[in-house]
Design a protein around this motif. Structure first.
Motif, short mmCIF file in Angstrom:
data_model
loop_
_atom_site.label_atom_id
_atom_site.label_comp_id
_atom_site.label_asym_id
_atom_site.label_seq_id
_atom_site.Cartn_x
_atom_site.Cartn_y
_atom_site.Cartn_z
N ARG A 1 -2.17 100.47 -63.14
CA ARG A 1 -1.57 99.63 -64.16
C ARG A 1 -1.83 98.19 -63.50
O ARG A 1 -1.55 98.04 -62.13
N THR A 2 -2.14 97.10 -64.21
CA THR A 2 -1.69 95.63 -63.80
C THR A 2 -0.13 95.58 -63.39
O THR A 2 0.40 95.88 -64.32
N SER A 3 0.34 95.00 -62.45
CA SER A 3 1.71 95.07 -62.28
C SER A 3 2.28 93.71 -61.98
O SER A 3 1.91 92.96 -61.32
N PHE A 4 3.35 93.44 -62.98
CA PHE A 4 4.39 92.36 -62.69
C PHE A 4 5.58 92.90 -62.20
O PHE A 4 6.43 91.94 -62.64
N LEU B 1 -6.75 79.04 -56.00
CA LEU B 1 -5.81 79.12 -57.13
C LEU B 1 -6.37 79.08 -58.56
O LEU B 1 -7.15 78.07 -58.71
N ASP B 2 -6.33 79.97 -59.54
CA ASP B 2 -7.08 80.13 -60.77
C ASP B 2 -6.01 79.60 -61.99
O ASP B 2 -6.38 79.82 -63.03
N VAL B 3 -4.78 78.96 -61.53
CA VAL B 3 -3.93 78.35 -62.93
C VAL B 3 -3.78 76.96 -62.54
O VAL B 3 -4.17 76.34 -61.53
N ASP B 4 -3.49 76.36 -63.67
CA ASP B 4 -3.11 74.91 -63.65
C ASP B 4 -2.00 74.54 -62.44
O ASP B 4 -0.81 75.25 -62.75
N TYR C 1 3.14 79.47 -63.86
CA TYR C 1 2.08 79.22 -64.95
C TYR C 1 2.70 80.30 -65.92
O TYR C 1 2.78 80.36 -67.02
N ALA C 2 2.85 81.58 -65.45
CA ALA C 2 3.36 82.89 -66.14
C ALA C 2 4.62 82.55 -66.86
O ALA C 2 4.84 82.67 -68.37
N ALA C 3 5.64 81.73 -66.54
CA ALA C 3 6.94 81.30 -66.99
C ALA C 3 6.76 80.50 -68.18
O ALA C 3 7.24 80.50 -69.11
N ARG C 4 5.83 79.38 -67.70
CA ARG C 4 5.51 78.41 -68.72
C ARG C 4 5.09 78.99 -70.33
O ARG C 4 5.25 78.74 -71.22
N ARG D 1 -5.35 84.89 -63.27
CA ARG D 1 -4.87 84.32 -64.50
C ARG D 1 -5.36 85.11 -65.57
O ARG D 1 -4.48 85.23 -66.57
N GLU D 2 -6.36 85.64 -65.62
CA GLU D 2 -6.73 86.79 -66.59
C GLU D 2 -5.64 87.73 -66.79
O GLU D 2 -5.49 88.08 -67.92
N GLN D 3 -5.14 88.31 -65.76
CA GLN D 3 -3.89 89.37 -65.93
C GLN D 3 -2.70 88.74 -66.78
O GLN D 3 -2.06 89.37 -67.29
N ILE D 4 -2.29 87.46 -66.15
CA ILE D 4 -1.39 86.78 -66.59
C ILE D 4 -1.58 86.60 -68.14
O ILE D 4 -0.29 86.83 -68.97
#
Lengths: 438, 126
Positions: A54-57, B35-38, A350-353, A421-424
Motif C-alpha cells: 500500500r501507499t503509506s503515510f 520536489l514535486d509540490v508547491d 503541502y499535504a497539511a494544506r 504529489r500524486e500519492q498525496i
C-alpha cells in the motif's frame, strides 16, 4: 577429533547421558525442503501480505525513507555481517573504524561531544538516558512530557519502576501540541532530568532552548528523544539548544521498516559525562610506532567490573544496523541529508494544506512541524482509515485513539520524500470521498 | 589452510582513511527526484530559531564510488566467520545458510523480521 579424544564413535560423546533419557528415533519434524521449494513457499506467503504494497503515510516512530542501493550491498559483505563483536582490535579494525565513523556522525548531527556505538533502539536508549541522568545528578525524580511517543514512555516506565525513580508525566498544551512553560513548575531540586521528544509524538517541534533553561535553572539535565532522526538535517541540533543527553531512533537512516525491527538507537552526551554513558564506545588509539588504530574504550560493562558498578548491562550494540546507518549517512552526505529533510517539510506542509481545506477536517495543533501532523476528521478515524486501506489501497495514518482514547477522530499523518504529489492528492481525494459517504 | 602454498605476491591490504578525511566540498553520492509540490517559504513552516545554523558542517561530501571503496577496503580489515573458524561467540557465531539472506529480502516476507534479527545478533557480544 575422535582420535585425539580417544573415542571410537561420535555417539560415545553422549555416554554421560543415561540410556533411558536418550531419544533413539528421528525427531518428529517435517522433512527439510530444498532451496527451490523453500523459496516458492516464502514467496507465496509474502504475496499474501498485501498491506506491504500500500501507499503509506504511516509514521509515529517508524519512517519510510529512500534507501540508496549501496546500503544493502555493503551490508551484504560477509566480512561485516559475519564478524564477531570487536574484542580483538587486531582482527576487527574494519568494524571498529565504521563504529568510530558512526559515533562521529551522531555527534555532528546531534550537536553533542561524545556518542556511543549504538543501543537497541530509540526507546531503550531513552530509558538508559533516564538511568544515566540519575547517576549523574544523584537525584531520583524525572519529569517527562506527555507528548513523548506513548510506547517510549512505556519502556521508560518499565526501566524505572524498580530503580527507585519517580516519573512525573506533564500534560502538553492542548492548543499548540507542544510542552508548555507550565512544565517548569514541576521541576524542583530533586529533579534529575526533564525528558522531552522533538519533533514530538504529534509531530510538533519543541522549544528545546527554553526547556534546557528551565531544567538547568534547577540543576536538572535535559534529555531529548528523537524518533525521526532525519529531522536533524534541518532542525537546530539539541546540543546547540543546550541538551545534556540526546537519544534517537536511527531507523530513518537507511534501515527498512521490517515489521518493527531490528532498529538502532543513537545515544550522545557531553564529554564531561562520558564515563556515565551506557553501552560501549570506540576510541582512536596509537601504537608505540605512532600508527593509528581503533579500539573499544571505557568498557564499563558487567563482565569487566562489578555488576552494580556497571553503567549498563546492555553490552551490545546493533552492529550491522549501525553500519547501515553509517553507509546511509556517508552516501547521502551533507547535501543529501539536508535535501531529504527539506523535501519532508515541504511535502508534509503541502499535504497539511490540502487536508485542512477539506470540509469537516482540521489540524488541532498549531505548533511548527517537520514531517508529521495530527488531522482531526469529521468522523471516527479508525473506521475512516480502515476504509481508506481496503478501498483505496492507502495507509492514511495512525489513529491516535490506539494510544489516547479521547482522540477518537484524530490521526497522525507522515509524509516523506518518497511520497509523490500524486500519492498525496490520492490521499486527499480518498479522505474527502470516504468522509462524505458515511 | 597452509599446505605449503606461497602466493606470488602479497595481498593488497590498504590502510584506509576516515571518510571525513576524503570529503571534498560539493561532492555527492545520491540523487533524489526534484520536489514535486508547491514550495512554501521555509520560515513560514519552521521558525528561524528552530532551524540549524551550522549547515551540517563536517558531515562528509563524497561520491558513491568513494563510499563503496571505503567500506570494501575496511571490510578486508575484519576477520569473520566466512573467512574461517572463530572459537568465540558462544551464542551466535554460527554459519548461516545464504538462503536466509535471500528469503529475508522477499517483499512482504513473513520471515524477514526474524532473519534480520539474526543478522544483528551476530554483531552482539555475549
Amino acid at each position: 577429533m575422535l582420535d585425539s579424544l580417544g573415542l571410537k564413535s561420535a555417539e560415545a560423546l553422549f555416554d554421560s547421558i543415561p540410556e533411558n533419557l536418550l531419544l533413539r528415533r528421528q525427531l518428529n519434524t517435517p522433512a527439510a525442503l530444498s532451496e527451490i521449494e523453500l523459496l516458492a513457499r516464502f514467496e507465496q506467503m509474502g504475496a499474501r501480505n498485501t498491506g506491504a504494497r500500500r501507499t503509506s503515510f504511516l509514521g509515529g516512530g517508524a519512517y519510510s525513507h529512500y534507501i540508496p542501493t549501496i546500503v544493502d550491498h555493503i551490508l551484504s559483505r560477509s566480512e561485516f555481517f559475519t564478524a564477531y563483536t570487536p574484542y580483538q582490535p587486531e582482527i576487527s579494525q574494519g568494524t571498529l573504524q565504521t563504529i568510530f565513523e558512526f559515533q562521529t556522525l551522531v555527534c555532528q548531527l546531534t550537536g553533542m561531544e561524545v556518542a556511543n556505538a549504538s543501543m537497541y533502539d530509540g526507546s531503550t536508549a531513552l530509558a538508559e538516558a533516564v538511568l544515566m541522568a540519575e547517576r549523574v545528578t544523584k537525584r531520583t525524580k524525572v519529569v517527562a512530557a506527555s507528548s513523548i511517543h506513548p510506547q517510549y514512555l512505556e519502556v521508560v516506565k518499565t526501566y524505572v519502576q524498580h530503580a527507585g525513580i519517580a516519573l512525573d508525566v506533564i500534560d502538553h498544551d492542548q492548543e499548540t501540541g507542544q510542552t508548555g512553560s507550565s512544565i517548569a513548575s514541576a521541576i524542583d531540586d530533586h529533579t534529575a532530568a526533564v525528558v522531552v521528544q522533538s519533533p514530538n509524538f504529534f509531530g510538533c517541534i519543541e522549544d528545546l532552548s527554553s526547556l534546557a533553561n528551565a531544567a538547568h535553572a534547577k540543576g536538572a539535565l535535559l534529555v531529548v528523544a528523537i524518533t525521526e532522526a532525519l529531522s536533524l538535517g534541518l532542525l537546530k541540533s539539541p546540543g546547540e539548544c543546550g541538551a545534556d543527553i540526546v537519544v534517537a531512533e536511527g531507523q530513518s537512516f537507511g534501515v527498512p521498516l521490517s515489521f518493527g525491527g531490528p532498529y538502532v538507537g543513537l545515544f550522545a552526551t557531553q564529554e564531561k559525562y562520558a564515563r556515565q554513558i551506557p553501552g560501549r564506545l570506540v576510541g582512536e588509539a596509537y601504537d608505540k610506532k605512532g600508527r593509528r588504530g581503533f579500539v573499544l574504550t571505557l568498557a564499563t560493562r558487567e563482565q569487566h567490573i562489578r555488576r552494580e558498578k556497571a553503567t549498563s548491562n546492555i553490552c551490545t550494540n546493533e552492529g550491522l544496523i549501525a553500519l547501515a546507518a553509517t553507509v546511509y549517512l556517508e552516501t547521502m552526505g551533507r547535501k543529501g541529508i539536508q535535501e531529504v529533510a527539506h523535501q519532508c517539510v515541504q511535502k508534509a506542509a503541502y499535504a497539511a494544506r490540502k487536508i485542512s481545506a477539506l470540509p469537516g477536517f482540521s489540524l488541532p495543533f498549531t505548533g511548527a512541524r517537520f514531517n508529521e501532523f495530527v488531522v482531526r476528521a469529521p468522523i471516527n478515524a479508525v473506521g475512516l482509515l480502515a476504509k481508506l486501506g481496503t478501498e483505496k489501497g492507502i495507509d492514511g495514518g495512525l489513529a491516535l485513539s490506539r494510544f489516547l482514547p479521547d482522540h477518537q477522530n484524530d490521526f497522525l499523518v507522515c509524509v516523506t520524500e518518497i511520497n509523490t504529489r500524486e500519492q498525496i492528492d490520492a490521499l486527499v481525494a480518498g479522505l474527502s470521498s470516504l468522509s462524505k459517504t458515511q | 589452510m597452509s599446505s605449503g602454498i606461497t602466493k606470488v605476491t602479497t595481498h593488497i591490504s590498504p590502510n584506509e582513511q576516515l571518510i571525513f578525511e576524503r570529503s571534498q566540498p560539493g561532492r555527492i553520492g545520491y540523487r533524489l527526484p526534484p520536489l514535486d509540490v508547491d514550495e512554501q517559504p521555509l520560515e513560514e513552516l519552521v521558525p528561524k530559531e528552530f532551524q540549524r545554523s551550522d549547515d551540517l558542517e563536517g558531515v562528509p561530501e563524497v561520491s558513491e564510488v568513494d563510499v563503496i571503496r571505503h567500506f570494501v577496503r575496511m571490510s578486508t580489515w575484519n576477520y569473520s566467520i566466512d573467512l574461517g573458524m572463530y572459537p568465540l561467540g558462544s551464542c551466535t557465531m554460527k554459519y548461516n545458510s545464504r538462503l536466509n539472506e535471500r528469503v529475508a529480502r522477499i517483499p512482504g516476507s513473513p520471515i524477514s523480521i526474524r532473519s534480520r534479527k539474526n543478522m544483528t545478533h551476530r554483531a552482539r557480544s555475549k
